[in-house]
Design a protein around this motif. Sequence first.
Motif, PDB file in Angstrom:
ATOM      1  N   UNK A 133       4.463  -2.168  13.226  1.00 26.87           N
ATOM      2  CA  UNK A 133       3.030  -2.046  12.970  1.00 26.87           C
ATOM      3  C   UNK A 133       2.592  -0.588  13.052  1.00 26.87           C
ATOM      4  N   UNK A 134       1.532  -0.318  12.335  1.00 23.75           N
ATOM      5  CA  UNK A 134       0.777   0.930  12.333  1.00 23.75           C
ATOM      6  C   UNK A 134       1.427   2.086  11.578  1.00 23.75           C
ATOM      7  N   UNK A 135       2.753   2.215  11.607  1.00 26.41           N
ATOM      8  CA  UNK A 135       3.448   3.242  10.830  1.00 26.41           C
ATOM      9  C   UNK A 135       4.910   2.825  10.697  1.00 26.41           C
ATOM     10  N   UNK A 149      -4.059  -3.005   6.610  1.00 25.38           N
ATOM     11  CA  UNK A 149      -5.107  -3.812   7.248  1.00 25.38           C
ATOM     12  C   UNK A 149      -4.817  -5.311   7.269  1.00 25.38           C
ATOM     13  N   UNK A 150      -3.670  -5.701   7.808  1.00 30.01           N
ATOM     14  CA  UNK A 150      -3.330  -7.117   7.960  1.00 30.01           C
ATOM     15  C   UNK A 150      -4.040  -7.640   9.203  1.00 30.01           C
ATOM     16  N   UNK A 165      -1.756  -2.026  10.148  1.00 26.80           N
ATOM     17  CA  UNK A 165      -0.923  -1.804   8.981  1.00 26.80           C
ATOM     18  C   UNK A 165       0.456  -2.350   9.336  1.00 26.80           C
ATOM     19  N   UNK A 166       1.089  -3.044   8.397  1.00 23.01           N
ATOM     20  CA  UNK A 166       2.364  -3.716   8.637  1.00 23.01           C
ATOM     21  C   UNK A 166       3.456  -3.071   7.804  1.00 23.01           C
ATOM     22  N   UNK A 167       4.596  -2.764   8.452  1.00 21.76           N
ATOM     23  CA  UNK A 167       5.723  -2.133   7.781  1.00 21.76           C
ATOM     24  C   UNK A 167       6.988  -2.917   8.054  1.00 21.76           C
ATOM     25  N   UNK A 169       0.813  -1.212   0.000  1.00 28.87           N
ATOM     26  CA  UNK A 169       0.000   0.000   0.000  1.00 28.87           C
ATOM     27  C   UNK A 169       0.845   1.260   0.000  1.00 28.87           C
ATOM     28  N   UNK A 170       2.013   1.216   0.662  1.00 32.91           N
ATOM     29  CA  UNK A 170       2.877   2.393   0.760  1.00 32.91           C
ATOM     30  C   UNK A 170       4.323   1.966   0.615  1.00 32.91           C
ATOM     31  N   UNK A 171       5.186   2.919   0.296  1.00 34.05           N
ATOM     32  CA  UNK A 171       6.611   2.610   0.197  1.00 34.05           C
ATOM     33  C   UNK A 171       7.426   3.872   0.383  1.00 34.05           C
TER      34      UNK A 171
END
Length: 92
Positions: free
Chosen positions: A57-59, A30-31, A90-92, A3-5
């Motif tokens: 997680x989250x950010x 949304x994992x 959200x997973x990063x 979703x993001x990078x």
Amino acid sequence: MMAWQGGISINGVGHTTVSYNKNDWTGVSNVNFGEDGATTIKLIASSTNGCKINIMIDKPDGKQIGTVKITENDDFEEFSGEVNVSGTHNLF
């Protein structure tokens, strides 16, 4: 799906590879880890020098829930690490 990078390089169509340098990141939205949660994460990776991937997680600079150590290798291999997370994040 990603979703993001930040800072990564994406190569290919269909069979896609993503190249990372130190401090680059990707995010998945949304994992759902479920009520009982997850204790392991698996990644398929290759690294010419080896590396450590922090799982957040989250950010991108959020709570660290685990780490996956990628050893030096010439081909894509499966690596796993311990995590401690439940619910949807959200997973990063």
